[in-house]
Design a protein around this motif. Structure first.
Motif, PDB file in Angstrom:
ATOM      1  N   SER A 157       0.822  -1.210   0.000  1.00 49.87           N
ATOM      2  CA  SER A 157       0.000   0.000   0.000  1.00 49.87           C
ATOM      3  C   SER A 157       0.854   1.257   0.000  1.00 49.87           C
ATOM      4  O   SER A 157       0.526   2.247  -0.673  1.00 49.87           O
ATOM      5  CB  SER A 157      -0.935  -0.001   1.213  1.00 49.87           C
ATOM      6  OG  SER A 157      -1.824  -1.093   1.168  1.00 49.87           O
ATOM      7  N   LEU A 158       1.955   1.235   0.742  1.00 50.73           N
ATOM      8  CA  LEU A 158       2.836   2.407   0.796  1.00 50.73           C
ATOM      9  C   LEU A 158       3.439   2.681  -0.582  1.00 50.73           C
ATOM     10  O   LEU A 158       3.534   3.841  -1.015  1.00 50.73           O
ATOM     11  CB  LEU A 158       3.938   2.182   1.827  1.00 50.73           C
ATOM     12  CG  LEU A 158       3.482   1.986   3.276  1.00 50.73           C
ATOM     13  CD1 LEU A 158       4.681   1.733   4.175  1.00 50.73           C
ATOM     14  CD2 LEU A 158       2.700   3.203   3.763  1.00 50.73           C
ATOM     15  N   TRP A 159       3.853   1.630  -1.254  1.00 55.70           N
ATOM     16  CA  TRP A 159       4.421   1.805  -2.608  1.00 55.70           C
ATOM     17  C   TRP A 159       3.368   2.310  -3.578  1.00 55.70           C
ATOM     18  O   TRP A 159       3.622   3.230  -4.358  1.00 55.70           O
ATOM     19  CB  TRP A 159       4.986   0.471  -3.081  1.00 55.70           C
ATOM     20  CG  TRP A 159       5.202   0.406  -4.560  1.00 55.70           C
ATOM     21  CD1 TRP A 159       6.218   0.983  -5.264  1.00 55.70           C
ATOM     22  CD2 TRP A 159       4.376  -0.280  -5.512  1.00 55.70           C
ATOM     23  NE1 TRP A 159       6.075   0.705  -6.604  1.00 55.70           N
ATOM     24  CE2 TRP A 159       4.955  -0.064  -6.787  1.00 55.70           C
ATOM     25  CE3 TRP A 159       3.226  -1.046  -5.417  1.00 55.70           C
ATOM     26  CZ2 TRP A 159       4.405  -0.596  -7.949  1.00 55.70           C
ATOM     27  CZ3 TRP A 159       2.679  -1.579  -6.560  1.00 55.70           C
ATOM     28  CH2 TRP A 159       3.259  -1.353  -7.809  1.00 55.70           C
ATOM     29  N   PHE A 160       2.161   1.727  -3.533  1.00 56.77           N
ATOM     30  CA  PHE A 160       1.113   2.097  -4.487  1.00 56.77           C
ATOM     31  C   PHE A 160       0.689   3.551  -4.293  1.00 56.77           C
ATOM     32  O   PHE A 160       0.590   4.303  -5.269  1.00 56.77           O
ATOM     33  CB  PHE A 160      -0.078   1.159  -4.315  1.00 56.77           C
ATOM     34  CG  PHE A 160      -1.144   1.354  -5.358  1.00 56.77           C
ATOM     35  CD1 PHE A 160      -1.016   0.772  -6.602  1.00 56.77           C
ATOM     36  CD2 PHE A 160      -2.261   2.127  -5.087  1.00 56.77           C
ATOM     37  CE1 PHE A 160      -1.998   0.955  -7.573  1.00 56.77           C
ATOM     38  CE2 PHE A 160      -3.239   2.312  -6.047  1.00 56.77           C
ATOM     39  CZ  PHE A 160      -3.106   1.727  -7.294  1.00 56.77           C
ATOM     40  N   ARG A 161       0.430   3.966  -3.071  1.00 61.16           N
ATOM     41  CA  ARG A 161       0.034   5.356  -2.831  1.00 61.16           C
ATOM     42  C   ARG A 161       1.165   6.311  -3.170  1.00 61.16           C
ATOM     43  O   ARG A 161       0.930   7.432  -3.633  1.00 61.16           O
ATOM     44  CB  ARG A 161      -0.395   5.528  -1.376  1.00 61.16           C
ATOM     45  CG  ARG A 161      -1.682   4.803  -1.016  1.00 61.16           C
ATOM     46  CD  ARG A 161      -2.276   5.371   0.271  1.00 61.16           C
ATOM     47  NE  ARG A 161      -1.366   5.236   1.392  1.00 61.16           N
ATOM     48  CZ  ARG A 161      -1.326   4.177   2.210  1.00 61.16           C
ATOM     49  NH1 ARG A 161      -2.143   3.148   2.007  1.00 61.16           N
ATOM     50  NH2 ARG A 161      -0.474   4.137   3.221  1.00 61.16           N
ATOM     51  N   GLY A 162       2.414   5.868  -2.972  1.00 55.71           N
ATOM     52  CA  GLY A 162       3.544   6.724  -3.285  1.00 55.71           C
ATOM     53  C   GLY A 162       3.683   7.012  -4.767  1.00 55.71           C
ATOM     54  O   GLY A 162       4.210   8.061  -5.158  1.00 55.71           O
ATOM     55  N   LEU A 163       3.207   6.105  -5.613  1.00 52.57           N
ATOM     56  CA  LEU A 163       3.250   6.353  -7.056  1.00 52.57           C
ATOM     57  C   LEU A 163       2.454   7.596  -7.434  1.00 52.57           C
ATOM     58  O   LEU A 163       2.875   8.389  -8.284  1.00 52.57           O
ATOM     59  CB  LEU A 163       2.708   5.140  -7.820  1.00 52.57           C
ATOM     60  CG  LEU A 163       3.608   3.900  -7.869  1.00 52.57           C
ATOM     61  CD1 LEU A 163       2.840   2.714  -8.431  1.00 52.57           C
ATOM     62  CD2 LEU A 163       4.852   4.164  -8.709  1.00 52.57           C
ATOM     63  N   PHE A 164       1.306   7.791  -6.805  1.00 57.73           N
ATOM     64  CA  PHE A 164       0.466   8.942  -7.120  1.00 57.73           C
ATOM     65  C   PHE A 164       0.956  10.205  -6.419  1.00 57.73           C
ATOM     66  O   PHE A 164       0.597  11.311  -6.817  1.00 57.73           O
ATOM     67  CB  PHE A 164      -0.983   8.649  -6.731  1.00 57.73           C
ATOM     68  CG  PHE A 164      -1.583   7.510  -7.497  1.00 57.73           C
ATOM     69  CD1 PHE A 164      -2.145   7.702  -8.746  1.00 57.73           C
ATOM     70  CD2 PHE A 164      -1.554   6.218  -6.980  1.00 57.73           C
ATOM     71  CE1 PHE A 164      -2.685   6.649  -9.462  1.00 57.73           C
ATOM     72  CE2 PHE A 164      -2.092   5.161  -7.682  1.00 57.73           C
ATOM     73  CZ  PHE A 164      -2.653   5.369  -8.930  1.00 57.73           C
ATOM     74  N   ALA A 165       1.775  10.025  -5.400  1.00 51.08           N
ATOM     75  CA  ALA A 165       2.356  11.179  -4.712  1.00 51.08           C
ATOM     76  C   ALA A 165       3.715  11.551  -5.277  1.00 51.08           C
ATOM     77  O   ALA A 165       4.316  12.545  -4.856  1.00 51.08           O
ATOM     78  CB  ALA A 165       2.479  10.892  -3.215  1.00 51.08           C
ATOM     79  N   GLY A 166       4.211  10.757  -6.241  1.00 50.47           N
ATOM     80  CA  GLY A 166       5.516  11.035  -6.836  1.00 50.47           C
ATOM     81  C   GLY A 166       6.680  10.569  -5.994  1.00 50.47           C
ATOM     82  O   GLY A 166       7.825  10.960  -6.238  1.00 50.47           O
ATOM     83  N   ASN A 167       6.412   9.711  -5.007  1.00 51.05           N
ATOM     84  CA  ASN A 167       7.474   9.231  -4.132  1.00 51.05           C
ATOM     85  C   ASN A 167       7.210   7.771  -3.757  1.00 51.05           C
ATOM     86  O   ASN A 167       6.928   7.449  -2.605  1.00 51.05           O
ATOM     87  CB  ASN A 167       7.545  10.094  -2.866  1.00 51.05           C
ATOM     88  CG  ASN A 167       8.720   9.712  -1.978  1.00 51.05           C
ATOM     89  OD1 ASN A 167       9.746   9.232  -2.455  1.00 51.05           O
ATOM     90  ND2 ASN A 167       8.548   9.905  -0.670  1.00 51.05           N
ATOM     91  N   PRO A 168       7.299   6.851  -4.732  1.00 51.05           N
ATOM     92  CA  PRO A 168       6.990   5.447  -4.453  1.00 51.05           C
ATOM     93  C   PRO A 168       8.025   4.804  -3.537  1.00 51.05           C
ATOM     94  O   PRO A 168       9.225   5.026  -3.701  1.00 51.05           O
ATOM     95  CB  PRO A 168       6.992   4.797  -5.837  1.00 51.05           C
ATOM     96  CG  PRO A 168       7.864   5.682  -6.671  1.00 51.05           C
ATOM     97  CD  PRO A 168       7.662   7.072  -6.143  1.00 51.05           C
ATOM     98  N   ASP A 169       7.574   4.038  -2.571  1.00 46.97           N
ATOM     99  CA  ASP A 169       8.442   3.326  -1.638  1.00 46.97           C
ATOM    100  C   ASP A 169       8.839   1.999  -2.285  1.00 46.97           C
ATOM    101  O   ASP A 169       8.177   0.982  -2.097  1.00 46.97           O
ATOM    102  CB  ASP A 169       7.717   3.105  -0.316  1.00 46.97           C
ATOM    103  CG  ASP A 169       8.646   2.591   0.780  1.00 46.97           C
ATOM    104  OD1 ASP A 169       9.746   2.108   0.441  1.00 46.97           O
ATOM    105  OD2 ASP A 169       8.268   2.660   1.965  1.00 46.97           O
ATOM    106  N   VAL A 170       9.919   2.014  -3.038  1.00 43.95           N
ATOM    107  CA  VAL A 170      10.337   0.826  -3.778  1.00 43.95           C
ATOM    108  C   VAL A 170      10.750  -0.296  -2.837  1.00 43.95           C
ATOM    109  O   VAL A 170      10.479  -1.480  -3.102  1.00 43.95           O
ATOM    110  CB  VAL A 170      11.490   1.185  -4.736  1.00 43.95           C
ATOM    111  CG1 VAL A 170      11.984  -0.059  -5.457  1.00 43.95           C
ATOM    112  CG2 VAL A 170      11.039   2.233  -5.732  1.00 43.95           C
TER     113      VAL A 170
END
Length: 247
Positions: free
Chosen positions: A162-175
């Motif tokens: 969830s952290l990675w997915f939401r980060g994609l839309f925030a421009g900061n994905p947690d890889v």
């Protein structure tokens, strides 16, 4: 973060999103006549009557569960006063019910599409690709829901995927969050991005054409020449009967 992780968990998802948006714009501008579900109801309706509702309603429930589990942070549900164990129980039970509906619907529709010659002939190669990707996403999404979360301890995807997915839309994905997740979640996410990439070029575009206007459209009157009572002397016994149908 390795170059592989950067490519797989950042670049590819953004390419899929761009293709999803641009592809829909292109399809709407240049192929509006093809913007349809390409219904095969005329070719076969008995199996479709059962498989279609099961698949669609099960899918709607699964999407709602993904929105709640991936897009809604754990902190928000805790703020609402929902304990995590209650959330996990509700998620597992609701996800299992939705999964069973999707499985039953897909089984009926797949049997119909592969065994009815007229329906099979109306399926294009890109539609087969979309169906295969859907099957992969469904199987990999159902397995952890039924086999792990409901029967075992489960995996807390809300603190990783969830952290990675939401980060994609925030421009900061947690890889790091997704790269350390179990393989089944990684393949599930990859297949989901692949579906987004091919979505605009398949019959899946009909998902955005919800005919809400149909609810308040007036009836179209049809008349049938069906005998409503025994013939009277000097008449044919046929009377017009009015039938109201939405069309």
């Amino acid at each position: 973060m390795s170059s592989w992780d950067l490519w797989w968990w950042v670049i590819l998802p953004y390419l899929a999103l761009v293709t999803f948006v641009v592809g829909h714009i292109w399809r709407w501008r240049y192929d509006q006549f093809g913007w349809t579900s390409r219904s095969t109801q005329l070719q076969e309706g008995r199996l479709l009557k059962w498989g279609g509702p099961l698949f669609h309603y099960g899918t709607f429930a699964a999407i709602a569960g993904h929105v709640l589990g991936i897009l809604v942070p754990e902190s928000f549900t805790r703020w609402l006063g929902i304990p995590e164990d209650v959330y996990r129980w509700f998620s597992s039970v609701g996800g299992t019910v939705a999964a069973l509906a999707v499985i039953a619907g897909v089984a009926v529709l797949a049997f119909r599409r592969t065994t009815v010659p007229r329906v099979r002939a109306a399926t294009s190669p890109v539609d087969w690709l979309a169906l295969i990707l859907l099957a992969i996403v469904i199987v990999l999404g159902i397995t952890p829901t039924i086999g792990v979360n409901l029967l075992g301890e489960g995996y807390d995807y809300r603190r990783s995927v969830s952290l990675w997915f939401r980060g994609l839309f925030a421009g900061n994905p947690d890889v790091a969050a997704i790269s350390h997740a179990p393989l089944i979640y990684q393949v599930h996410a990859t297949a989901a991005w692949a579906i987004l990439a091919v979505w605009p070029f398949t019959r899946l575009v009909h998902a955005w054409s919800v005919p809400l206007w149909y609810l308040w459209r007036p009836y179209v009157l049809y008349r049938s020449r069906v005998p409503t009572h025994p013939a009277e002397p000097g008449t044919s016994g046929r009377r017009w009967r009015r039938i109201g149908v939405r069309y």
